[in-house]
Each structure stands twice: as C-alpha cells, then as structure tokens.
Motif scaffolding. Sequence first.
Motif, mmCIF file in Angstrom:
data_model
loop_
_atom_site.group_PDB
_atom_site.id
_atom_site.type_symbol
_atom_site.label_atom_id
_atom_site.label_comp_id
_atom_site.label_asym_id
_atom_site.label_seq_id
_atom_site.Cartn_x
_atom_site.Cartn_y
_atom_site.Cartn_z
ATOM 1 N N ARG A 49 0.838 -1.152 0.075
ATOM 2 C CA ARG A 49 -0.011 0.007 -0.062
ATOM 3 C C ARG A 49 0.787 1.140 -0.117
ATOM 4 N NH1 ARG A 49 -3.232 -1.233 3.602
ATOM 5 N NH2 ARG A 49 -4.934 -1.851 2.273
ATOM 6 N N LEU A 50 1.847 1.257 0.844
ATOM 7 C CA LEU A 50 2.550 2.530 0.745
ATOM 8 C C LEU A 50 3.455 2.609 -0.439
ATOM 9 C CD1 LEU A 50 4.669 1.675 4.438
ATOM 10 C CD2 LEU A 50 2.802 3.679 3.803
ATOM 11 N N VAL A 51 3.867 1.571 -1.202
ATOM 12 C CA VAL A 51 4.532 1.604 -2.390
ATOM 13 C C VAL A 51 3.748 2.291 -3.535
ATOM 14 C CG1 VAL A 51 5.680 0.317 -4.247
ATOM 15 C CG2 VAL A 51 6.469 -0.025 -1.864
ATOM 16 N N GLU A 52 2.412 1.713 -3.399
ATOM 17 C CA GLU A 52 1.184 2.115 -4.403
ATOM 18 C C GLU A 52 1.172 3.574 -4.165
ATOM 19 O OE1 GLU A 52 -3.313 1.423 -4.988
ATOM 20 O OE2 GLU A 52 -2.266 -0.303 -3.794
ATOM 21 N N GLU A 53 0.761 4.048 -2.793
ATOM 22 C CA GLU A 53 0.656 5.302 -2.644
ATOM 23 C C GLU A 53 1.718 6.465 -2.975
ATOM 24 O OE1 GLU A 53 -0.182 5.535 1.672
ATOM 25 O OE2 GLU A 53 -2.007 4.679 1.322
ATOM 26 N N ALA A 54 3.020 5.751 -2.967
ATOM 27 C CA ALA A 54 4.179 6.775 -3.173
ATOM 28 C C ALA A 54 4.441 6.615 -4.801
ATOM 29 C CB ALA A 54 5.690 5.872 -2.919
ATOM 30 N N LEU A 55 3.861 5.837 -5.665
ATOM 31 C CA LEU A 55 4.216 5.812 -7.047
ATOM 32 C C LEU A 55 2.941 6.311 -7.704
ATOM 33 C CD1 LEU A 55 5.620 1.989 -7.617
ATOM 34 C CD2 LEU A 55 6.764 4.157 -7.857
ATOM 35 N N THR A 56 1.877 6.503 -7.183
ATOM 36 C CA THR A 56 0.668 6.748 -7.915
ATOM 37 C C THR A 56 1.061 8.371 -8.343
ATOM 38 O OG1 THR A 56 -0.844 5.255 -6.617
ATOM 39 C CG2 THR A 56 -1.775 7.221 -7.656
ATOM 40 N N PRO A 57 1.302 9.126 -7.691
ATOM 41 C CA PRO A 57 1.334 10.541 -8.162
ATOM 42 C C PRO A 57 2.624 10.773 -9.285
ATOM 43 C CG PRO A 57 2.225 10.519 -5.933
ATOM 44 C CD PRO A 57 1.660 9.078 -6.376
ATOM 45 N N LEU A 58 3.501 9.845 -9.086
ATOM 46 C CA LEU A 58 4.641 9.715 -10.035
ATOM 47 C C LEU A 58 4.567 9.993 -11.758
ATOM 48 C CD1 LEU A 58 7.270 7.844 -8.127
ATOM 49 C CD2 LEU A 58 6.716 10.506 -7.924
ATOM 50 N N ASP A 59 5.072 10.635 -12.275
ATOM 51 C CA ASP A 59 5.102 10.343 -13.745
ATOM 52 C C ASP A 59 5.113 8.865 -14.309
ATOM 53 O OD1 ASP A 59 5.396 10.762 -16.759
ATOM 54 O OD2 ASP A 59 7.314 11.411 -16.331
ATOM 55 N N PRO A 60 4.410 8.282 -15.152
ATOM 56 C CA PRO A 60 4.485 7.053 -15.427
ATOM 57 C C PRO A 60 5.680 6.454 -16.203
ATOM 58 C CG PRO A 60 2.397 8.033 -15.973
ATOM 59 C CD PRO A 60 3.099 9.130 -15.596
ATOM 60 N N ARG A 62 8.648 7.495 -15.300
ATOM 61 C CA ARG A 62 9.837 7.645 -14.578
ATOM 62 C C ARG A 62 10.190 6.134 -13.974
ATOM 63 N NH1 ARG A 62 9.998 10.826 -8.811
ATOM 64 N NH2 ARG A 62 12.354 9.939 -7.999
ATOM 65 N N ARG A 63 11.741 6.184 -14.000
ATOM 66 C CA ARG A 63 12.116 4.783 -13.706
ATOM 67 C C ARG A 63 11.695 4.454 -12.289
ATOM 68 N NH1 ARG A 63 18.608 5.272 -14.055
ATOM 69 N NH2 ARG A 63 18.096 6.425 -12.269
ATOM 70 N N ALA A 64 11.518 2.991 -12.126
ATOM 71 C CA ALA A 64 11.244 2.440 -11.038
ATOM 72 C C ALA A 64 12.016 1.118 -10.818
ATOM 73 C CB ALA A 64 9.825 2.222 -10.629
ATOM 74 N N PHE A 65 12.530 0.904 -9.659
ATOM 75 C CA PHE A 65 13.024 -0.296 -9.381
ATOM 76 C C PHE A 65 12.217 -1.460 -8.551
ATOM 77 C CE2 PHE A 65 16.261 2.687 -10.132
ATOM 78 C CZ PHE A 65 17.129 2.113 -11.064
ATOM 79 N N ARG A 66 12.307 -2.444 -9.090
ATOM 80 C CA ARG A 66 11.213 -3.704 -8.221
ATOM 81 C C ARG A 66 12.144 -4.862 -8.042
ATOM 82 N NH1 ARG A 66 6.640 -7.155 -10.883
ATOM 83 N NH2 ARG A 66 5.908 -7.875 -8.900
ATOM 84 N N THR A 76 9.454 0.960 -15.564
ATOM 85 C CA THR A 76 8.841 2.423 -15.157
ATOM 86 C C THR A 76 7.842 2.254 -14.486
ATOM 87 O OG1 THR A 76 7.132 1.925 -17.124
ATOM 88 C CG2 THR A 76 9.507 2.788 -17.746
ATOM 89 N N VAL A 77 7.285 3.285 -13.895
ATOM 90 C CA VAL A 77 6.104 3.285 -12.792
ATOM 91 C C VAL A 77 5.020 2.716 -13.271
ATOM 92 C CG1 VAL A 77 4.524 4.917 -11.700
ATOM 93 C CG2 VAL A 77 7.257 5.315 -11.711
ATOM 94 N N GLU A 78 4.765 3.219 -14.696
ATOM 95 C CA GLU A 78 3.728 2.753 -15.471
ATOM 96 C C GLU A 78 3.694 0.892 -15.596
ATOM 97 O OE1 GLU A 78 2.023 4.032 -19.809
ATOM 98 O OE2 GLU A 78 4.107 3.224 -19.891
ATOM 99 N N GLU A 79 4.877 0.331 -15.504
ATOM 100 C CA GLU A 79 4.981 -1.097 -15.489
ATOM 101 C C GLU A 79 4.821 -1.714 -14.278
ATOM 102 O OE1 GLU A 79 7.865 -2.081 -19.273
ATOM 103 O OE2 GLU A 79 8.978 -1.047 -17.507
ATOM 104 N N VAL A 80 5.399 -0.952 -13.331
ATOM 105 C CA VAL A 80 5.459 -1.622 -11.787
ATOM 106 C C VAL A 80 4.025 -1.464 -10.877
ATOM 107 C CG1 VAL A 80 6.722 -1.272 -9.598
ATOM 108 C CG2 VAL A 80 7.835 -1.217 -11.822
ATOM 109 N N LEU A 81 3.519 -0.305 -11.261
ATOM 110 C CA LEU A 81 2.175 0.010 -10.244
ATOM 111 C C LEU A 81 1.270 -0.969 -10.590
ATOM 112 C CD1 LEU A 81 1.100 2.037 -8.418
ATOM 113 C CD2 LEU A 81 0.280 3.457 -10.042
ATOM 114 N N PRO A 82 0.852 -1.408 -11.733
ATOM 115 C CA PRO A 82 -0.230 -2.357 -11.982
ATOM 116 C C PRO A 82 -0.005 -3.853 -11.016
ATOM 117 C CG PRO A 82 -0.019 -1.475 -14.099
ATOM 118 C CD PRO A 82 1.227 -1.078 -13.003
ATOM 119 N N SER A 83 1.377 -4.199 -11.181
ATOM 120 C CA SER A 83 1.577 -5.425 -10.477
ATOM 121 C C SER A 83 1.456 -5.024 -8.908
ATOM 122 C CB SER A 83 2.961 -5.900 -10.898
ATOM 123 O OG SER A 83 3.752 -5.111 -10.476
#
Length: 134
Positions: A49-60, A62-66, A76-83
Amino acid sequence: FFKKISVNAMTSPPLNENEVIAKYKELTNECNSLVNKITELEQEENEHRLVEEALTPLDPRRRAFRLVGGVLVERTVEEVLPSVISNRKNLGMVLSTLRSNLESKEKETSEWKTKYSIKTAEEAEALRRQQMAI
C-alpha cells in the motif's frame, strides 16, 4: 454374509487425558501459526500500500526499481504500479481466507476446550485464587 455394525463400533474409542491435551496443544499451535502468518501478510500488504501511494502521483515514464525473485530490475512506474496493486489485492484475499480459517480453528479449539473441561495454567490459578478468597 453381512454383519451388522453397531454405531459404537464405528466411532473412535474414547481418548485418554494425554491424547486430549495433545490435540488441544495441536489446535492452539495451529491458531498461533495462523496468527503469525496473518501478521506477516498484513505487514506485506501495508508495504504494498505504501509503495502504491508513493508511485501513484509520479510520472508513469519515471524509472522504478522492483525486486523480482531477489533480483533488482529496472522498470517504469507505468509497468510496476499495476503489479503492485494486483499483489496488494491478492494479499487482501489471502488475508480474508486466513482470517476465516483462524476463526473456525479458534471455534474448534474452544469447543474442544469446553468438551473436555480443559483449563490453562492461568485459568486454574485464577480459579484457585477465587476459591481461596471465599
């Protein structure tokens, strides 16, 4: 050819005191195990939930590490957020199943305790104190 089997022959033999106590301990251990697993998964759900809340407002874009199978992968945030959202929802479903399992196991433990008049050490001590006060 056929023999009549009495109902009593089909039921299990009466349990001795050690078997009753062993079964009660087994039931309480299963309850404790379920509580521990629920606690662990609640923490994991909260982290998702915390990760979801942190990623939601970011540019899709943007780089994200998982972390996938112990390996840190760049997406990217766009790829990580749905999972992350999907995993959190799945955790919620598993938690609700575990909670209902815990509820039924606690009920079974309580019924066993009542059926065989089992008292924990704390209950026996409280009863002894109460009788001494009278």
